[in-house]
Motif scaffolding. Structure first.
Motif, PDB file in Angstrom:
ATOM      1  N   ALA A 143       0.829  -1.209   0.000  1.00 14.70           N
ATOM      2  CA  ALA A 143       0.000   0.000   0.000  1.00 14.70           C
ATOM      3  C   ALA A 143       0.863   1.259   0.000  1.00 14.70           C
ATOM      4  N   ASP A 144       0.319   2.338  -0.575  1.00 15.90           N
ATOM      5  CA  ASP A 144       1.022   3.623  -0.549  1.00 15.90           C
ATOM      6  C   ASP A 144       1.208   4.115   0.881  1.00 15.90           C
ATOM      7  N   ILE A 145       0.212   3.875   1.710  1.00 20.26           N
ATOM      8  CA  ILE A 145       0.278   4.226   3.128  1.00 20.26           C
ATOM      9  C   ILE A 145      -0.472   3.141   3.879  1.00 20.26           C
ATOM     10  N   CYS A 146       0.014   2.773   5.061  1.00 23.22           N
ATOM     11  CA  CYS A 146      -0.630   1.690   5.793  1.00 23.22           C
ATOM     12  C   CYS A 146      -0.713   2.019   7.278  1.00 23.22           C
ATOM     13  N   PHE A 147      -1.896   1.795   7.829  1.00 29.64           N
ATOM     14  CA  PHE A 147      -2.113   1.891   9.263  1.00 29.64           C
ATOM     15  C   PHE A 147      -1.974   0.480   9.833  1.00 29.64           C
ATOM     16  N   ARG A 148      -0.968   0.277  10.661  1.00 28.93           N
ATOM     17  CA  ARG A 148      -0.774  -1.014  11.315  1.00 28.93           C
ATOM     18  C   ARG A 148      -1.151  -0.891  12.782  1.00 28.93           C
ATOM     19  N   VAL A 149      -2.087  -1.712  13.210  1.00 24.87           N
ATOM     20  CA  VAL A 149      -2.492  -1.761  14.607  1.00 24.87           C
ATOM     21  C   VAL A 149      -1.603  -2.794  15.285  1.00 24.87           C
ATOM     22  N   ASP A 150      -0.909  -2.387  16.321  1.00 25.79           N
ATOM     23  CA  ASP A 150       0.022  -3.277  17.009  1.00 25.79           C
ATOM     24  C   ASP A 150      -0.742  -4.213  17.932  1.00 25.79           C
ATOM     25  N   CYS A 151      -1.340  -5.233  17.322  1.00 25.26           N
ATOM     26  CA  CYS A 151      -2.192  -6.160  18.047  1.00 25.26           C
ATOM     27  C   CYS A 151      -2.369  -7.405  17.182  1.00 25.26           C
ATOM     28  N   LEU A 152      -2.654  -8.530  17.808  1.00 25.40           N
ATOM     29  CA  LEU A 152      -2.893  -9.762  17.059  1.00 25.40           C
ATOM     30  C   LEU A 152      -4.332 -10.258  17.193  1.00 25.40           C
ATOM     31  N   GLU A 153      -5.160  -9.556  17.968  1.00 25.50           N
ATOM     32  CA  GLU A 153      -6.551  -9.959  18.158  1.00 25.50           C
ATOM     33  C   GLU A 153      -7.437  -9.303  17.100  1.00 25.50           C
ATOM     34  N   THR A 154      -8.103 -10.122  16.304  1.00 27.90           N
ATOM     35  CA  THR A 154      -8.924  -9.615  15.211  1.00 27.90           C
ATOM     36  C   THR A 154      -9.935  -8.568  15.675  1.00 27.90           C
ATOM     37  N   ALA A 155     -10.653  -8.846  16.749  1.00 28.78           N
ATOM     38  CA  ALA A 155     -11.683  -7.896  17.211  1.00 28.78           C
ATOM     39  C   ALA A 155     -11.078  -6.543  17.557  1.00 28.78           C
ATOM     40  N   ARG A 156      -9.967  -6.535  18.246  1.00 32.64           N
ATOM     41  CA  ARG A 156      -9.338  -5.272  18.643  1.00 32.64           C
ATOM     42  C   ARG A 156      -8.781  -4.533  17.423  1.00 32.64           C
ATOM     43  N   ILE A 157      -8.244  -5.270  16.454  1.00 34.13           N
ATOM     44  CA  ILE A 157      -7.749  -4.650  15.221  1.00 34.13           C
ATOM     45  C   ILE A 157      -8.900  -3.975  14.485  1.00 34.13           C
ATOM     46  N   GLN A 158     -10.023  -4.673  14.370  1.00 35.87           N
ATOM     47  CA  GLN A 158     -11.169  -4.099  13.675  1.00 35.87           C
ATOM     48  C   GLN A 158     -11.718  -2.880  14.409  1.00 35.87           C
ATOM     49  N   GLU A 159     -11.712  -2.908  15.736  1.00 40.15           N
ATOM     50  CA  GLU A 159     -12.144  -1.735  16.498  1.00 40.15           C
ATOM     51  C   GLU A 159     -11.244  -0.537  16.213  1.00 40.15           C
ATOM     52  N   ALA A 160      -9.956  -0.786  16.126  1.00 37.16           N
ATOM     53  CA  ALA A 160      -9.012   0.297  15.819  1.00 37.16           C
ATOM     54  C   ALA A 160      -9.205   0.791  14.389  1.00 37.16           C
ATOM     55  N   HIS A 161      -9.485  -0.118  13.450  1.00 35.54           N
ATOM     56  CA  HIS A 161      -9.748   0.301  12.072  1.00 35.54           C
ATOM     57  C   HIS A 161     -10.983   1.192  12.018  1.00 35.54           C
ATOM     58  N   THR A 162     -12.015   0.838  12.760  1.00 32.48           N
ATOM     59  CA  THR A 162     -13.219   1.669  12.793  1.00 32.48           C
ATOM     60  C   THR A 162     -12.902   3.048  13.356  1.00 32.48           C
ATOM     61  N   PHE A 163     -12.114   3.094  14.407  1.00 25.66           N
ATOM     62  CA  PHE A 163     -11.704   4.374  14.994  1.00 25.66           C
ATOM     63  C   PHE A 163     -10.968   5.217  13.949  1.00 25.66           C
ATOM     64  N   LEU A 164     -10.022   4.614  13.248  1.00 27.69           N
ATOM     65  CA  LEU A 164      -9.282   5.328  12.203  1.00 27.69           C
ATOM     66  C   LEU A 164     -10.218   5.821  11.101  1.00 27.69           C
ATOM     67  N   ASN A 165     -11.113   4.952  10.664  1.00 32.05           N
ATOM     68  CA  ASN A 165     -12.042   5.328   9.593  1.00 32.05           C
ATOM     69  C   ASN A 165     -12.972   6.449  10.030  1.00 32.05           C
ATOM     70  N   HIS A 166     -13.384   6.436  11.283  1.00 32.61           N
ATOM     71  CA  HIS A 166     -14.217   7.535  11.776  1.00 32.61           C
ATOM     72  C   HIS A 166     -13.422   8.838  11.841  1.00 32.61           C
ATOM     73  N   LEU A 167     -12.145   8.769  12.176  1.00 34.82           N
ATOM     74  CA  LEU A 167     -11.310   9.981  12.138  1.00 34.82           C
ATOM     75  C   LEU A 167     -11.215  10.522  10.709  1.00 34.82           C
ATOM     76  N   ILE A 168     -11.088   9.627   9.735  1.00 40.53           N
ATOM     77  CA  ILE A 168     -11.061  10.045   8.327  1.00 40.53           C
ATOM     78  C   ILE A 168     -12.382  10.736   7.973  1.00 40.53           C
ATOM     79  N   CYS A 169     -13.494  10.150   8.402  1.00 33.44           N
ATOM     80  CA  CYS A 169     -14.804  10.765   8.151  1.00 33.44           C
ATOM     81  C   CYS A 169     -14.905  12.147   8.801  1.00 33.44           C
ATOM     82  N   GLU A 170     -14.389  12.283  10.028  1.00 31.81           N
ATOM     83  CA  GLU A 170     -14.414  13.579  10.698  1.00 31.81           C
ATOM     84  C   GLU A 170     -13.605  14.612   9.920  1.00 31.81           C
ATOM     85  N   GLY A 171     -12.464  14.201   9.402  1.00 32.37           N
ATOM     86  CA  GLY A 171     -11.656  15.105   8.595  1.00 32.37           C
ATOM     87  C   GLY A 171     -12.377  15.538   7.338  1.00 32.37           C
TER      88      GLY A 171
END
Length: 189
Positions: free
Chosen positions: A154-182
């Motif tokens: 990817a040109d840019i990548c957000f890596r969540v430092d975690c191995l638990e799928t649920a927690r990774i997805q929660e962090a992805h949602t947080f990031l995506n909501h920040l993008i929406c806020e921007g």
């Protein structure tokens, strides 16, 4: 009584979120790239598997309808929602290229692709990002854990430092909501 590890889950969630707080500048970069794309007539394409597929659909809706503030609709498509395309392609060809085929038909050099994969190694996600890059799309990866094929591609990548799928997805949602806020800050009246 059912035992639920609230404290452990909350601690893991907090650690996952804290791991992405060091990536604030990336959020700004992605918001700016999306705004440039939209202003040039481009669109945002979203994809992922399983829970990430649902997140893709959720985020496409946030841009097309609205996030918090009233604003114009922002061109956004989830490539995970058309069951006829997904099943026909997987039956006639293979599942590994199911998103790449859609990218080939729908994407252009003004577009931004946001690809989510908790492992960062999902074959259909990798093929889609590769096809998008061939077409000149700006590609955003969202992964968890260590370096992966997606984080390298990817040109840019957000890596969540975690191995638990649920927690990774929660962090992805947080990031995506920040993008929406921007984007709300740019396009809201």
């Amino acid at each position: 009584m059912v035992q639920i590890g609230f404290e452990r889950a909350l601690q893991s969630h907090q650690e996952a979120i804290e791991s992405i707080m060091q990536q604030r500048e990336k959020v700004v970069t992605v918001v700016e790239k999306i705004a440039e794309s939209l202003d040039r007539g481009g669109k945002v394409l979203w994809l992922g598997n399983g829970g990430s597929a649902a997140d893709a659909q959720h985020m496409a809706a946030e841009l097309m309808v609205r996030y918090v503030k009233d604003r114009q609709p922002l061109a956004s498509i989830a490539l995970t929602t058309d069951s006829s395309i997904l099943t026909a392609h997987s039956n006639d060809y293979e599942f590994g290229s199911v998103f790449a085929r859609q990218i080939e038909a729908l994407a252009g050099s003004n577009d931004v692709l946001i690809a989510m994969s908790t492992s960062g190694n999902s074959q259909n996600v990798i093929e889609a990002v590769d096809k998008a890059r061939q077409l000149g799309c700006y590609s955003v990866g969202m992964t968890g854990g260590p370096e992966s094929r997606l984080s390298a591609l990817a040109d840019i990548c957000f890596r969540v430092d975690c191995l638990e799928t649920a927690r990774i997805q929660e962090a992805h949602t947080f990031l995506n909501h920040l993008i929406c806020e921007g984007l709300d800050a740019i396009y809201a009246a």
